[in-house]
Design a protein around this motif. Structure first.
Motif, PDB file in Angstrom:
ATOM      1  N   ASN A   1      24.945  86.864  35.503  1.00  0.00           N
ATOM      2  CA  ASN A   1      25.676  85.766  34.947  1.00  0.00           C
ATOM      3  C   ASN A   1      27.039  85.788  35.831  1.00  0.00           C
ATOM      4  OD1 ASN A   1      24.229  84.990  32.686  1.00  0.00           O
ATOM      5  ND2 ASN A   1      25.036  86.857  31.527  1.00  0.00           N
TER       6      ASN A   1
ATOM      7  N   LYS B   1      17.271  83.206  40.383  1.00  0.00           N
ATOM      8  CA  LYS B   1      16.140  83.762  39.583  1.00  0.00           C
ATOM      9  C   LYS B   1      14.936  84.013  40.467  1.00  0.00           C
ATOM     10  CE  LYS B   1      17.233  81.870  35.019  1.00  0.00           C
ATOM     11  NZ  LYS B   1      16.874  80.669  34.250  1.00  0.00           N
TER      12      LYS B   1
ATOM     13  N   ASN C   1      25.797  84.258  39.217  1.00  0.00           N
ATOM     14  CA  ASN C   1      25.514  82.716  39.112  1.00  0.00           C
ATOM     15  C   ASN C   1      26.645  81.865  39.007  1.00  0.00           C
ATOM     16  OD1 ASN C   1      23.479  80.810  38.632  1.00  0.00           O
ATOM     17  ND2 ASN C   1      24.070  80.615  36.495  1.00  0.00           N
TER      18      ASN C   1
ATOM     19  N   SER D   1      20.683  78.286  39.979  1.00  0.00           N
ATOM     20  CA  SER D   1      20.314  79.212  38.803  1.00  0.00           C
ATOM     21  C   SER D   1      18.779  79.544  39.363  1.00  0.00           C
ATOM     22  CB  SER D   1      20.494  78.675  37.490  1.00  0.00           C
ATOM     23  OG  SER D   1      21.761  78.699  36.990  1.00  0.00           O
TER      24      SER D   1
ATOM     25  N   ARG E   1      23.993  72.993  40.058  1.00  0.00           N
ATOM     26  CA  ARG E   1      24.042  74.213  39.009  1.00  0.00           C
ATOM     27  C   ARG E   1      22.580  74.525  38.768  1.00  0.00           C
ATOM     28  NH1 ARG E   1      27.927  77.067  36.435  1.00  0.00           N
ATOM     29  NH2 ARG E   1      29.982  76.438  36.883  1.00  0.00           N
ATOM     30  N   ASN E   2      21.777  73.912  38.518  1.00  0.00           N
ATOM     31  CA  ASN E   2      20.601  74.043  37.972  1.00  0.00           C
ATOM     32  C   ASN E   2      19.740  74.519  39.226  1.00  0.00           C
ATOM     33  OD1 ASN E   2      20.793  73.518  35.225  1.00  0.00           O
ATOM     34  ND2 ASN E   2      20.027  71.321  35.668  1.00  0.00           N
TER      35      ASN E   2
END
Length: 311
Positions: free
Chosen positions: A264, A215, A267, A211, A207-208
């Motif tokens: 959001n 970005k 993501n 994200s 997940r990190n």
């Protein structure tokens, strides 16, 4: 980084490196290719489209190792707005595979589209089914339930893929109707001696990574990429068809959702997509396909050496 010197050829006809989105599989495949005189065949259903780079995660820079570009195939081969399919992919894969092997190089299949990967790993027999306009016009007057019953009369419905939306349902019936009335060439695909590696992270790490990558791609101009596609004449509904980045960014550009809603929702959608990819890979394993998993958080050099030791 230190790698084992490996100048010998692989004992496998094909090396496959798969994994969910943002797993770093492309960079790993490129470094393995650099040690084995290899060329990469993409196994991604959206990277075939031209001018769709940031949104599909082509990461062309990952194909460069020690200032040398590793040859890659099945990227940027179709104009955006077209509908590419698994039959075309399978045909294009074998063409690239034969081209690489004829030149004495090592084919490395790398991607995350489970259907595309499995279609060549298992050698599914697929044929080009022409459009049946008469049948399509007839189906317009039928309800979804009636069409699902019709499809079930041709074959057992193992999953909901064919019935997930109206277009897929109609195409599935069109294909089954063609099969029922035509002799289909059953010539088997050539057997390929293949070894498969998978890259995976823990759910939190994954997940990190998703994200952070999202970005970065937005900073790199992903919104501008989608705007350019729309300005070039690609219809919004065609971009939305490609899903994920193209769906949410198109909605943002059209003013249907705000920046925060876009980020959001996108993501979350990418994380859910990665989860579905892993579900597909686990199903492949249950059905007898062996995947040698490598922990994603290992140093790149160690991951490369794990593969070189096996092949």
């Amino acid at each position: 980084m230190h790698y084992k010197r490996n100048t010998m050829s692989s004992k496998y006809d094909l090396i496959t490196i798969l994994g969910p989105t943002a797993s770093g599989k492309t960079q790993l495949a490129a470094y393995v290719a650099s040690k084995l005189n290899g060329e990469i065949i993409s196994g991604d259903s959206r990277q075939v489209y031209r001018n769709m780079s940031l949104g599909t995660g082509k990461d062309i820079q990952d194909y460069t190792v020690d200032n040398t570009l590793i040859p890659y195939h099945l990227i940027d081969i179709v104009d955006a707005g077209n509908k590419y399919n698994v039959y075309e992919y399978q045909k294009d894969f074998f063409k690239a595979y034969e081209d690489i092997t004829k030149r004495g190089n090592q084919p490395i299949l790398c991607g995350g589209s489970g259907l595309y990967l499995e279609s060549v790993i298992r050698g599914y027999k697929l044929i080009a089914v022409p459009d049946n306009l008469e049948l399509r016009n007839w189906m317009k007057g039928q309800s979804n339930e009636e069409l699902i019953q019709m499809l079930a009369s041709y074959k057992k419905l193992h999953n909901q893929t064919d019935t997930s939306n109206r277009k897929r349902l109609e195409r599935a019936i069109e294909i089954e109707e063609y099969y029922s009335k035509n002799n289909v060439d059953e010539t088997p695909f050539p057997k390929i001696n293949n070894i498969i590696f998978g890259v995976r992270y823990s759910r939190n790490n994954e997940r990190n990574r998703i994200s952070c990558r999202l970005k970065q791609r937005l900073k790199d101009g992903m919104v501008e990429e989608v705007k350019a596609l729309l300005e070039s004449g690609v219809k919004p509904e065609d971009l939305i068809y490609y899903g994920l980045e193209y769906k949410y960014l198109t909605q943002y550009i059209l003013g249907e959702i705000s920046w925060d809603e876009m980020f959001n929702q996108l993501n979350t959608a990418i994380a859910q997509f990665a989860k579905r990819q892993m579900t597909w890979f686990r199903r492949m394993e249950r059905n007898g396909i062996e995947i040698n998993w490598i922990q994603g958080n290992l140093p790149l050099a160690e991951k490369v050496n794990i593969i070189l030791d096996r092949v």
